[in-house]
Design an enzyme around this catalytic site. Structure first.
Site, PDB file in Angstrom:
ATOM      1  N   LYS A 108     -66.411  59.058  29.910  1.00  0.00           N
ATOM      2  CA  LYS A 108     -65.658  58.229  30.852  1.00  0.00           C
ATOM      3  C   LYS A 108     -64.370  57.748  30.184  1.00  0.00           C
ATOM      4  CE  LYS A 108     -66.489  54.280  33.970  1.00  0.00           C
ATOM      5  NZ  LYS A 108     -67.487  53.261  34.388  1.00  0.00           N
ATOM      6  N   SER A 121     -68.518  53.231  39.253  1.00  0.00           N
ATOM      7  CA  SER A 121     -67.190  53.649  38.870  1.00  0.00           C
ATOM      8  C   SER A 121     -67.171  54.911  38.000  1.00  0.00           C
ATOM      9  CB  SER A 121     -66.502  52.505  38.111  1.00  0.00           C
ATOM     10  OG  SER A 121     -67.168  52.249  36.896  1.00  0.00           O
ATOM     11  N   SER A 166     -72.382  51.038  37.685  1.00  0.00           N
ATOM     12  CA  SER A 166     -71.415  52.136  37.580  1.00  0.00           C
ATOM     13  C   SER A 166     -71.929  53.421  36.952  1.00  0.00           C
ATOM     14  CB  SER A 166     -70.179  51.672  36.814  1.00  0.00           C
ATOM     15  OG  SER A 166     -69.420  50.798  37.610  1.00  0.00           O
TER      16      SER A 166
END
Lengths: 492, 484
Positions: free
Chosen positions: A80, A156, A180
């Site tokens: 990420k 996310s 997330s």
């Protein structure tokens, strides 16, 4: 024969070890897949093709020579875009950090990549500063759900979830502040675990709400998550909140079964607003667990009714402080118009560099921490947080793990919630209680809804008992075998 | 004399003193080298003290040692569970735009509460009560190129100082005059120097803000009192300002003011005070300050000023005043005692050290350790005077050389201060001195020690240039009939 990039991390690990395939083979297979489907998915913010191939060749050489290599030697990993990787842009999906090159490695990268020889193939897309449940607010555009390109992948960590579902990578890392990791895992039909708070170092992870978040794997299989977690968990002197609690070898115990487990079903997770398709699949999974010998009981977590406002107060308050450092002086975006005093230039930079959702949360958080409101909002939220944690502790007096749906429904269509923050926040209603309590929780695919979209279930464990979660999830996965299903993106 | 009107206005002063723990090897929240002074800007930094995205603080436990030491010295109550808060404000020298500090409100606690520092003036002892003290980090430093904050075209930031450990000490508003404030600060300085937690010779090692009010009226905070010496002046000015305002029938206002070296000017009014939004720093877990830890430090506590002042009087026969002045700076007191080990003329060492040597050092803003001054040089010097080899006049001429590491003998040789070995000349001089002092000759019959007086007179007459051996020989011959 499946293509190499469709294999799990464990399978790839074993094939590289036995020299059945080379690391270069699998890295190239992933990049071929990225070239084929990335234009549809937009899972990555940057790919490191040259560097990854070079590193793969080095590892292959070592293996050929019989030299010692790490536990993840040669396996492709996507991370990420808020996990600092030395020498690469770490942007948190924001214009604010567009062009910011991290001069240092986060601890998870040090452990997984520098020590255990995983190969980073790129950074994955995310909601700006991890604030969102759809991966639509990224400066680098939305990510699309591989199961249906009209739908969001969740957020996310949507880039990591989508990259796994689309077989663009073998392993991936996300981060979970209020769901997330679990939300994209659920929406993309893959596995993902948020570890216990303090289990994994946050050093080098760009903070959104530092008392809530953890880094964790998103992967194709339960064992892959276990493989990644056991190689990055544990005390880090650079993160004072990591706990000196020994890390089990999850892979050693993952097949131990759940015959002696008591599994709690918290009422509050099956309330109004839960999509019947989701409930059906989760109930189905519970039946499997019962059949496999575990004892199923009902439990109650009365205070999680207040979890959502509590979470948003704490998260926004922390965000208002954590994101204060982005002022354009040292790194990142800086306004072209530098007229005026530093306050004016800071404000202009921040106004231009942050997107609307980030600005909204900073403003609300600033307000909640202000004199006169602090007691009413922040302090009260901390008290409710304690009550929620106690609810879980009480439930764990009788149960080993708790089971509930991850999300109230399946993935929604792109653009449908972007202008309605409240609808977007409601997405997190079942994931945020876990972050407030600090316990570990995994989302696992437990079937598909009538619209063909995957359904995720949550397996919540005791503090530092990720092993219980893995055992439960492994039983289900092996029974249900949903991990074998793949979205059809063509290209093979 | 105080006018009648003024006595209606009682000043109340509270001080906030920031002490830089510049004796620590590393910064408060990272392992960067803390000895940053004089180094290339922005070279003593890391992701943590630069506030880079993703970096996290960890606590330097040696800073806690320092704080425990201070708590013992002040007799403050240590809060056994230590945790940090964030103080949020935007400023270019603050890389995260928040400071990590301890806070005594909103559920927070300071490092330690209470404690006292006793000061002595006008023959009375006053215990100045402390409110609390806490640990926090220093911001970076703004460098205004080619001018000051107003006039320079660009401002650069040097983060070498960012993250250096500070202890902020807050007194209760119990100080009643600028003079009392000065005496208090001197005592505090002395305690801190004896605890060896701050190198006071370094620029900005101790910084003072003052809260001033006239009893019953709103207070003003005065910032940027850069030098220790200016505290008294700044306070005097501000008290006068407030009294004048009240005399005119106006009210004082709660505000923050800036001391510019001459006057205080308004910096911020109450309405525009910063809203710091203090809240707990979740990146740092609470630290238990266990009793063992506290006791361990207690065992290793150094001698503190009050004990030392008493001991210096006892051991070296110093007056209380002298002992107090010497003890103001541990380095000076240590040096004095080192000299006293070599030479027993404690009084002379004290006089030369405090009057002459310290005068020169203070004028040039030097500490003893930054010069070549060594106890053996002082011993050589005092011995030279005592043996009559050197007169006061020559000594005064020489004394500025002692801090350059030049011994008196060497200096005299270089200066061409030659010995007079002319027997005839000395004989003549001796005869003159003996005949000029018939009463001392009388004394000599009773007290043979008086002989030294004649030696001294000879040295004086020759500006210290008479050969000491020869002088003694001549005098002895001439005076032996009077001595038993």
């Amino acid at each position: 024969m499946p293509s190499l990039n469709q294999l799990s991390g464990i399978e790839i690990r074993d094939k590289i070890r036995t020299q059945e395939i080379s690391s270069e083979d699998i890295v190239l297979a992933c990049f071929k897949r990225i070239n084929d489907v990335e234009s549809k998915i937009n899972a990555f913010t940057e790919v490191f093709e040259k560097e990854a191939v070079k590193r793969a060749k080095e590892i292959d050489k070592k293996i050929k020579k019989g030299e010692k290599v790490g536990n993840l030697a040669g396996i492709p990993l996507a991370v990420k875009d808020l996990i600092s990787v030395k020498g690469h842009q770490t942007s948190a999906g924001s214009k604010m950090l567009n062009g910011y090159i991290s001069p240092y490695d986060s601890t998870v990268i040090e452990r997984l990549v520098r020590k255990q020889d995983a190969i980073i193939i790129g950074t994955t897309n995310m909601d700006e500063f991890a604030m969102g449940s759809s991966t639509e607010s990224s400066f680098y555009g939305a990510t699309y759900n591989p199961w249906n390109l009209k739908f969001v992948p969740g957020g996310s960590s949507g880039g990591s979830g989508a990259a796994i579902a689309a077989d663009e990578t073998i392993l991936s890392l996300g981060s979970d502040t209020g769901g997330s990791i679990r939300c994209p895992a659920a929406y993309c039909g893959v596995a993902g675990i948020k570890p216990t708070y303090g289990r994994v170092s946050r050093y080098g992870i760009i903070a959104y709400a530092n008392s809530l978040e953890q880094v964790g794997p998103i992967s194709k299989t339960v064992k892959d998550s276990a493989l990644v977690l056991q190689n990055m968990a544990g005390k880090d002197p650079k993160d004072a909140t990591t706990v000196d609690e020994s890390v089990e070898n999850y892979l050693d115990i993952i097949e131990n079964g759940i015959e002696d487990f008591t599994i709690g079903i918290p009422n509050e997770f099956y309330g109004e607003g839960l999509d019947p398709d989701v409930e059906k699949q989760v109930r189905n999974a519970i039946k499997i667990l019962e059949k496999k010998g575990s004892n199923i009981i009902k439990v109650s977590l009365p205070h999680i009714e207040y979890a959502l406002p509590t979470y948003y107060l704490i998260a926004m308050s922390e965000a208002s402080s954590n994101l204060a450092r982005f002022d354009g002086i040292r790194y990142g975006y800086k306004t072209d118009n530098t007229d005026g005093n530093f306050n004016e230039v800071f404000s202009r930079t921040r106004g231009e560099g942050f997107g609307p959702e980030v600005r909204r949360r900073i403003i609300l958080g600033t307000y909640a921490l202000s004199a006169g409101y602090f007691e009413m909002f922040y302090i009260k939220a901390l008290k409710v947080r304690t009550l929620i944690r106690q609810d879980f502790l009480k439930a764990y007096e009788k149960c080993d793990v708790l089971i509930g749906p991850t999300m109230p429904a399946t993935a929604f269509e792109i653009g449908t919630k972007l202008d309605d923050p409240i609808q977007m926040y409601l997405e997190d209603i079942l994931t945020v209680p876990i972050n407030l309590a600090g316990i570990p929780s995994m989302s696992l695919n437990c079937g598909f809804a009538s619209n063909g979209m995957p359904v995720g279930m949550q397996i919540m464990g005791k503090f530092f008992k990720e092993s219980d979660i893995f055992r439960t999830a492994y039983v289900l996965e092996q029974e249900m075998k949903y991990f074998k299903q793949r979205p059809d993106l063509g290209g093979y | 004399m105080k006018s009648k009107v003024d006595s209606k206005f009682t000043p109340m002063i509270g001080l906030e003193i920031h002490c830089q723990l510049n004796t620590l090897k590393t910064k408060l929240f990272c392992s960067c080298n803390a000895q940053f002074r004089g180094e290339e800007p922005n070279t003593y930094t890391c992701p943590v003290c630069l506030g880079l995205p993703g970096s996290l603080p960890t606590v330097n436990e040696n800073a806690i040692d320092c704080a425990i030491k201070l708590a013992h010295a002040f007799d403050s109550k240590i809060n056994k569970r230590m945790y940090f808060f964030r103080k949020n404000y935007f400023y270019p020298d603050l890389p995260q735009n928040f400071q990590i500090t301890q806070y005594n409100k909103a559920g927070g606690v300071a490092f330690a509460d209470g404690g006292t520092i006793s000061i002595k003036f006008d023959n009375k002892i006053k215990n100045i009560e402390l409110d609390r003290f806490h640990l926090e980090n220093d911001p970076g430093k703004l460098v205004h190129e080619g001018g000051d904050i107003e006039s320079s075209n660009e401002t650069l930031v040097d983060y070498n100082r960012s993250g250096i450990a500070l202890i902020e000490i807050v007194t209760k508003p119990v100080i009643e005059s600028p003079r009392e404030a000065r005496i208090f600060l001197k005592k505090l300085r002395s305690i801190i120097s004896h605890c060896e937690i701050v190198d006071l010779t370094k620029d900005g090692a101790m910084r003072v803000d003052a809260n001033i009010s006239i009893k019953g009226h709103a207070r003003a905070e005065v910032k940027n009192i850069n030098s220790f010496k200016e505290v008294e002046r700044a306070l005097k000015w501000e008290i006068k300002r407030q009294i004048n305002k009240l005399k005119k029938g106006q009210e004082t206002e709660q505000e923050t003011r800036n001391w510019n070296g001459k006057i205080t000017t308004l910096l911020r009014s109450k309405e525009s005070e910063n809203e710091y939004r203090y809240f707990p720093e979740a990146d740092l877990v609470p630290i238990e300050i266990k009793q063992d830890w506290i006791d361990d430090i207690k065992e290793k506590m150094p001698e503190l000023p009050d004990e030392r002042i008493a001991r210096l009087q006892e051991e070296y026969g110093l007056k209380e005043y002298d002992a107090t002045v010497i003890t103001e700076d541990k380095e000076v007191a240590d040096f004095y005692e080192e000299c006293c080990k070599l030479n027993e003329n404690y009084e002379a060492i004290k006089n030369w050290l405090m009057n002459d040597i310290m005068g020169i050092l203070n004028e040039e803003n030097l500490s003893i350790s930054s010069t070549e001054l060594k106890p053996k040089l002082v011993d050589e010097f005092i011995s030279a005077i005592d043996s009559g080899k050197v007169t006061t006049k020559i000594a005064k001429k020489y004394i500025s050389k002692i801090i350059k590491g030049i011994g008196i003998k060497k200096w005299m040789k270089k200066q061409g201060v030659k010995k007079i070995t002319d027997k005839e000349k000395l004989n003549e001089l001796a005869d003159k001195i003996i005949s000029d002092n018939p009463d001392v000759v009388e004394d000599l019959k009773k007290k043979p020690k008086t002989f030294q007086y004649f030696v001294g007179q000879m040295m004086k007459a020759t500006r210290g240039q008479a050969d000491i051996q020869l002088t003694r020989k001549i005098l002895k011959e001439k005076l032996k009939k009077y001595m038993k």
